[in-house]
Scaffold this active site. Structure first.
Site, PDB file in Angstrom:
ATOM      1  N   LYS A 124       6.947 -26.272   0.929  1.00  0.00           N
ATOM      2  CA  LYS A 124       6.090 -25.234   1.511  1.00  0.00           C
ATOM      3  C   LYS A 124       5.316 -25.856   2.680  1.00  0.00           C
ATOM      4  O   LYS A 124       4.903 -27.009   2.595  1.00  0.00           O
ATOM      5  CB  LYS A 124       5.116 -24.717   0.450  1.00  0.00           C
ATOM      6  CG  LYS A 124       4.356 -23.510   0.954  1.00  0.00           C
ATOM      7  CD  LYS A 124       3.458 -22.885  -0.081  1.00  0.00           C
ATOM      8  CE  LYS A 124       2.837 -21.631   0.494  1.00  0.00           C
ATOM      9  NZ  LYS A 124       1.394 -21.603   0.459  1.00  0.00           N
ATOM     10  N   HIS A 143       2.948 -17.491   7.980  1.00  0.00           N
ATOM     11  CA  HIS A 143       2.079 -16.319   8.188  1.00  0.00           C
ATOM     12  C   HIS A 143       2.831 -15.271   9.019  1.00  0.00           C
ATOM     13  O   HIS A 143       2.781 -14.072   8.743  1.00  0.00           O
ATOM     14  CB  HIS A 143       0.797 -16.698   8.948  1.00  0.00           C
ATOM     15  CG  HIS A 143       0.024 -17.827   8.332  1.00  0.00           C
ATOM     16  ND1 HIS A 143      -0.250 -18.986   9.010  1.00  0.00           N
ATOM     17  CD2 HIS A 143      -0.514 -17.972   7.099  1.00  0.00           C
ATOM     18  CE1 HIS A 143      -0.950 -19.794   8.221  1.00  0.00           C
ATOM     19  NE2 HIS A 143      -1.120 -19.206   7.050  1.00  0.00           N
ATOM     20  N   CYS A 200     -10.591 -25.346  -7.397  1.00  0.00           N
ATOM     21  CA  CYS A 200      -9.784 -25.893  -6.289  1.00  0.00           C
ATOM     22  C   CYS A 200     -10.279 -25.251  -5.006  1.00  0.00           C
ATOM     23  O   CYS A 200     -10.211 -24.029  -4.853  1.00  0.00           O
ATOM     24  CB  CYS A 200      -8.296 -25.610  -6.470  1.00  0.00           C
ATOM     25  SG  CYS A 200      -7.364 -25.994  -4.963  1.00  0.00           S
ATOM     26  N   LYS A 208      -0.934 -27.945   5.814  1.00  0.00           N
ATOM     27  CA  LYS A 208      -1.621 -28.825   6.736  1.00  0.00           C
ATOM     28  C   LYS A 208      -1.419 -30.277   6.304  1.00  0.00           C
ATOM     29  O   LYS A 208      -1.143 -31.153   7.116  1.00  0.00           O
ATOM     30  CB  LYS A 208      -3.111 -28.492   6.681  1.00  0.00           C
ATOM     31  CG  LYS A 208      -3.808 -28.692   7.985  1.00  0.00           C
ATOM     32  CD  LYS A 208      -5.209 -28.149   7.887  1.00  0.00           C
ATOM     33  CE  LYS A 208      -5.941 -28.415   9.181  1.00  0.00           C
ATOM     34  NZ  LYS A 208      -7.225 -27.758   9.235  1.00  0.00           N
ATOM     35  N   CYS A 251      -7.571 -23.337  -2.968  1.00  0.00           N
ATOM     36  CA  CYS A 251      -7.246 -22.002  -3.493  1.00  0.00           C
ATOM     37  C   CYS A 251      -8.468 -21.095  -3.465  1.00  0.00           C
ATOM     38  O   CYS A 251      -8.331 -19.891  -3.558  1.00  0.00           O
ATOM     39  CB  CYS A 251      -6.813 -22.046  -4.942  1.00  0.00           C
ATOM     40  SG  CYS A 251      -5.324 -22.938  -5.280  1.00  0.00           S
ATOM     41  N   HIS A 307       1.056 -20.199  11.410  1.00  0.00           N
ATOM     42  CA  HIS A 307       2.369 -20.846  11.440  1.00  0.00           C
ATOM     43  C   HIS A 307       3.441 -19.825  11.074  1.00  0.00           C
ATOM     44  O   HIS A 307       3.132 -18.659  10.804  1.00  0.00           O
ATOM     45  CB  HIS A 307       2.390 -22.097  10.556  1.00  0.00           C
ATOM     46  CG  HIS A 307       2.093 -21.863   9.093  1.00  0.00           C
ATOM     47  ND1 HIS A 307       2.846 -21.027   8.297  1.00  0.00           N
ATOM     48  CD2 HIS A 307       1.125 -22.375   8.284  1.00  0.00           C
ATOM     49  CE1 HIS A 307       2.373 -21.037   7.063  1.00  0.00           C
ATOM     50  NE2 HIS A 307       1.315 -21.833   7.027  1.00  0.00           N
ATOM     51  N   HIS A 335      -1.771 -26.951  -4.620  1.00  0.00           N
ATOM     52  CA  HIS A 335      -2.074 -27.888  -3.533  1.00  0.00           C
ATOM     53  C   HIS A 335      -1.940 -29.359  -3.909  1.00  0.00           C
ATOM     54  O   HIS A 335      -2.034 -30.221  -3.055  1.00  0.00           O
ATOM     55  CB  HIS A 335      -3.478 -27.609  -2.978  1.00  0.00           C
ATOM     56  CG  HIS A 335      -3.592 -26.245  -2.383  1.00  0.00           C
ATOM     57  ND1 HIS A 335      -4.023 -25.158  -3.119  1.00  0.00           N
ATOM     58  CD2 HIS A 335      -3.285 -25.789  -1.151  1.00  0.00           C
ATOM     59  CE1 HIS A 335      -3.990 -24.091  -2.349  1.00  0.00           C
ATOM     60  NE2 HIS A 335      -3.539 -24.433  -1.157  1.00  0.00           N
ATOM     61  N   CYS A 393      -4.528 -29.460  -8.662  1.00  0.00           N
ATOM     62  CA  CYS A 393      -4.186 -28.045  -8.512  1.00  0.00           C
ATOM     63  C   CYS A 393      -2.664 -27.892  -8.461  1.00  0.00           C
ATOM     64  O   CYS A 393      -1.994 -28.631  -7.751  1.00  0.00           O
ATOM     65  CB  CYS A 393      -4.839 -27.533  -7.236  1.00  0.00           C
ATOM     66  SG  CYS A 393      -4.036 -26.076  -6.579  1.00  0.00           S
TER      67      CYS A 393
HETATM   68  N1  MSP Z   1      -6.791 -15.223   2.719  1.00  0.00           N
HETATM   69  C1  MSP Z   1      -5.845 -15.188   1.673  1.00  0.00           C
HETATM   70  C2  MSP Z   1      -5.248 -13.807   1.510  1.00  0.00           C
HETATM   71  C3  MSP Z   1      -6.227 -12.724   1.265  1.00  0.00           C
HETATM   72  S1  MSP Z   1      -5.483 -11.158   1.212  1.00  0.00           S
HETATM   73  C4  MSP Z   1      -6.660 -10.161   0.679  1.00  0.00           C
HETATM   74  C5  MSP Z   1      -4.724 -16.174   1.978  1.00  0.00           C
HETATM   75  N2  MSP Z   1      -4.586 -16.502   3.254  1.00  0.00           N
HETATM   76  S2  MSP Z   1      -3.475 -17.519   3.850  1.00  0.00           S
HETATM   77  O1  MSP Z   1      -3.844 -17.761   5.214  1.00  0.00           O
HETATM   78  O2  MSP Z   1      -3.326 -18.643   3.011  1.00  0.00           O
HETATM   79  O3  MSP Z   1      -2.154 -16.688   3.929  1.00  0.00           O
HETATM   80  C6  MSP Z   1      -1.401 -16.404   2.820  1.00  0.00           C
HETATM   81  C7  MSP Z   1      -0.167 -15.596   3.186  1.00  0.00           C
HETATM   82  O4  MSP Z   1       0.502 -16.143   4.329  1.00  0.00           O
HETATM   83  C8  MSP Z   1       0.867 -15.661   2.083  1.00  0.00           C
HETATM   84  O5  MSP Z   1       0.650 -14.777   1.030  1.00  0.00           O
HETATM   85  C9  MSP Z   1       2.111 -15.283   2.856  1.00  0.00           C
HETATM   86  O6  MSP Z   1       2.115 -13.914   3.086  1.00  0.00           O
HETATM   87  C10 MSP Z   1       1.900 -16.049   4.153  1.00  0.00           C
HETATM   88  N3  MSP Z   1       2.422 -17.409   4.051  1.00  0.00           N
HETATM   89  C11 MSP Z   1       1.732 -18.577   4.204  1.00  0.00           C
HETATM   90  N4  MSP Z   1       2.587 -19.614   4.065  1.00  0.00           N
HETATM   91  C12 MSP Z   1       3.813 -19.151   3.829  1.00  0.00           C
HETATM   92  C13 MSP Z   1       5.084 -19.718   3.710  1.00  0.00           C
HETATM   93  N5  MSP Z   1       5.296 -20.997   3.763  1.00  0.00           N
HETATM   94  N6  MSP Z   1       6.127 -18.876   3.559  1.00  0.00           N
HETATM   95  C14 MSP Z   1       5.998 -17.522   3.572  1.00  0.00           C
HETATM   96  N7  MSP Z   1       4.803 -16.974   3.681  1.00  0.00           N
HETATM   97  C15 MSP Z   1       3.706 -17.738   3.696  1.00  0.00           C
HETATM   98  O7  MSP Z   1      -4.033 -16.563   1.058  1.00  0.00           O
END
Ligand code: MSP
Length: 502
Positions: free
Chosen positions: A295, A21, A126, A298, A129, A18, A147, A144
């Site tokens: 934030k 990311h 969790c 899903k 997480c 999304h 979440h 959590c």
């Molecule tokens: N897999 C772990 C990260 C491991 S790194 C060794 C993880 N993955 S995640 O799919 O949840 O992605 C997390 C990252 O996606 C966040 O740290 C951020 O960089 C980005 N984001 C996910 N949602 C976000 C927002 N709503 N806003 C900005 N960035 C966000 O955690």
């Protein structure tokens, strides 16, 4: 030659990409592009995090194996990044052989150094997480804090990483490296976590099979986060090519969202120390992109797919919005209306109009041949200042400021056109002077905005008659005033950024 190794977090494969990311990924991409133009040796890594309970459960819910779940979703990330012109040099998947080898080697080193041991453990976990919590960290109803879902009681025998023994070394590292974690508020948060007292952490599981096996005890797999962090080392040769690893490590810049600060700013440097390796050079933390003040998740059903916005705004419009309007650091609220308004003002009106007006008047008054810029133009000093500001802003990971500075040139060029009104004047040196300056501004803006506008910058370059590739230019030389040679055919074309209605 300076080395610039930049990473994004590796994304979980339980869910589709999304705009949150994409925010981190596009920012890392723009930085990589800027550094390549500076002539730096750049390595830009992104990828997917494929182990853990969360992925195993998503697979189960979809009636497929975890590997199938990982293959499918990983591919969606690849495609999403391709569609946003993301220029990563590598895409790592934690299910790859190279990553198993690197994880085994790094953990074995930490084990051999006495930092890992077996202990019984029962804790509140969790699943979203993939982390244990203590009761005091939970919200009301034992949920959590991230979440807002109930935690589960898990009990097992785990390998523990003796993190508590590294507090002093971590604090010393923070002390010696004031720029290692930015912004300052996040550095303070990390230091606060360490000062607050670090507990040893459980890093293995016997209850799940979907993970990287512990090399000295095959009945365990590493808990997903501890294999995940190691991806940054794997991709530059840890465990397979020591010379290559030497070359890139520790000159790494990790870009992360604030949700994963504890893992990157406390656990990761500590784990590297335990394995006898240097902590990362820099961890740059950004806030959340919020949708309707929340934030994206899903469960909240408020996720926006990048492709939906690209369909409306194009790749350049997409990238420009997130880089220019969502400052790197604080939380930012995404709004479609704000995106339309920024697109119309900066891209359609300011930059798009400049190009359209200049190419039209060059055709009418200069026979379609672009005049050279004036070496004594008042815009020369503006261009020098803009370059300084933009360059510093990119170094500080402040793309919004870099682009804001760059657009000053666009506004000043438009103002000089409005003042000179070359469309009303007879052809001659005065008309040539103002058009030459504006063509030079277009060249400079195409260059300086190219980390954001991957397509339009090349198109502007082409329309003002330059045949080279904008990304092949080298900074700072190419940003000097006077690079537009004059005497080139300037082409008119369809509006670069058609105006949008909200
Ligand atoms: N897999 C772990 C990260 C491991 S790194 C060794 C993880 N993955 S995640 O799919 O949840 O992605 C997390 C990252 O996606 C966040 O740290 C951020 O960089 C980005 N984001 C996910 N949602 C976000 C927002 N709503 N806003 C900005 N960035 C966000 O955690």
């Amino acid at each position: 030659m300076a080395r610039f190794y930049v990473t994004t977090p590796i994304y979980y494969v339980n869910d589709a990409p999304h705009i949150g990311h994409a925010y981190t990924t596009v920012t890392a991409d723009a930085l990589a592009r800027w550094h390549r133009m500076c002539g730096d040796d750049v390595f830009f890594l992104t990828g997917t995090d494929e182990h853990g309970l969360k992925v195993a459960r998503a697979a189960e819910a979809n009636g497929i194996t975890p590997k199938e779940q990982a293959d499918r979703t990983s591919e969606r990330y690849r495609q999403a990044w391709e569609a946003l012109d993301v220029s990563n040099d590598d895409f790592i998947r934690t299910t790859e052989e190279r990553h198993y080898k690197a994880t085994a080697e790094l953990m074995q080193a930490a084990f051999d150094n006495g930092w890992i041991e077996l202990r019984p453990y029962e804790g509140l976990y969790c699943v979203s997480c993939e982390a244990y919590y203590v009761e005091s960290e939970l919200d009301e109803g034992m949920t959590c804090p991230i979440h807002h879902r109930p935690v589960e009681v898990l009990s097992e025998e785990n390998y523990f990483f003796k993190l508590s023994g590294l507090s002093e070394r971590l604090l010393a590292w923070y002390e010696d490296n004031p720029g290692a974690v930015t912004p300052e508020s996040k550095r303070n948060e990390a230091i606060g976590l360490i000062r607050g007292g670090l507990r040893d952490i459980s890093i293995s599981r016997t209850s799940i099979k979907w993970g990287v096996p512990v090399p000295w005890d095959a009945s365990h797999v590493f808990y997903v986060w501890y294999d995940a962090l190691i991806n940054y080392a794997t991709a530059v040769g840890y465990g397979s090519d020591p010379e290559r690893f030497e070359r890139w490590w520790p000159a790494v810049h990790h870009l992360i969202g604030k949700d994963i600060l504890r893992f990157h700013c406390v656990y990761w440097p500590a784990l590297l120390m335990a394995a006898g390796l240097a902590p990362p050079k820099r961890i740059a933390v950004h806030g959340y992109l919020l949708v309707g003040g929340e934030k994206m998740s899903k469960t909240a059903l408020n996720q926006i797919a990048p492709a939906d916005l690209v369909a409306d705004f194009g790749v350049d419009g997409y990238r420009y919005h997130f880089l220019r309007d969502q400052a790197f650091g604080p939380d930012g609220d995404f709004s479609y209306e704000a995106m339309v308004s920024r697109y119309n003002s900066d891209l359609a009106n300011n930059l798009g109009n400049l190009l359209a007006r200049v190419s039209t008047v060059v055709e009418r008054k200069c026979g379609g041949v672009g005049p050279a810029p004036n070496p004594d133009s008042h815009l020369r000093a503006v261009a020098a200042e803009v370059y300084e500001q933009a360059s510093h802003a990119w170094q500080r990971i402040a793309p919004s400021e870099a682009l804001e500075a760059t657009w000053r040139l666009v506004r000043e060029a438009n103002a000089s056109l409005e003042q000179a009104e070359p469309w009303k004047a007879d052809p001659g040196p005065d008309v040539d002077a103002v058009l030459g300056d504006c063509l030079e501004v277009l060249r400079l803006v195409a260059l300086l905005a190219s980390p954001a506008l991957t397509r339009a910058s090349q198109e502007i370059w082409r329309r003002i008659g330059l045949s080279s590739d904008v990304t092949a230019q080298r900074l700072p030389e190419a940003a000097q005033w006077g690079g537009y040679p004059g005497g080139l055919s300037v082409r008119r074309g369809a509006p670069l950024f058609p105006r949008m209605t909200a």
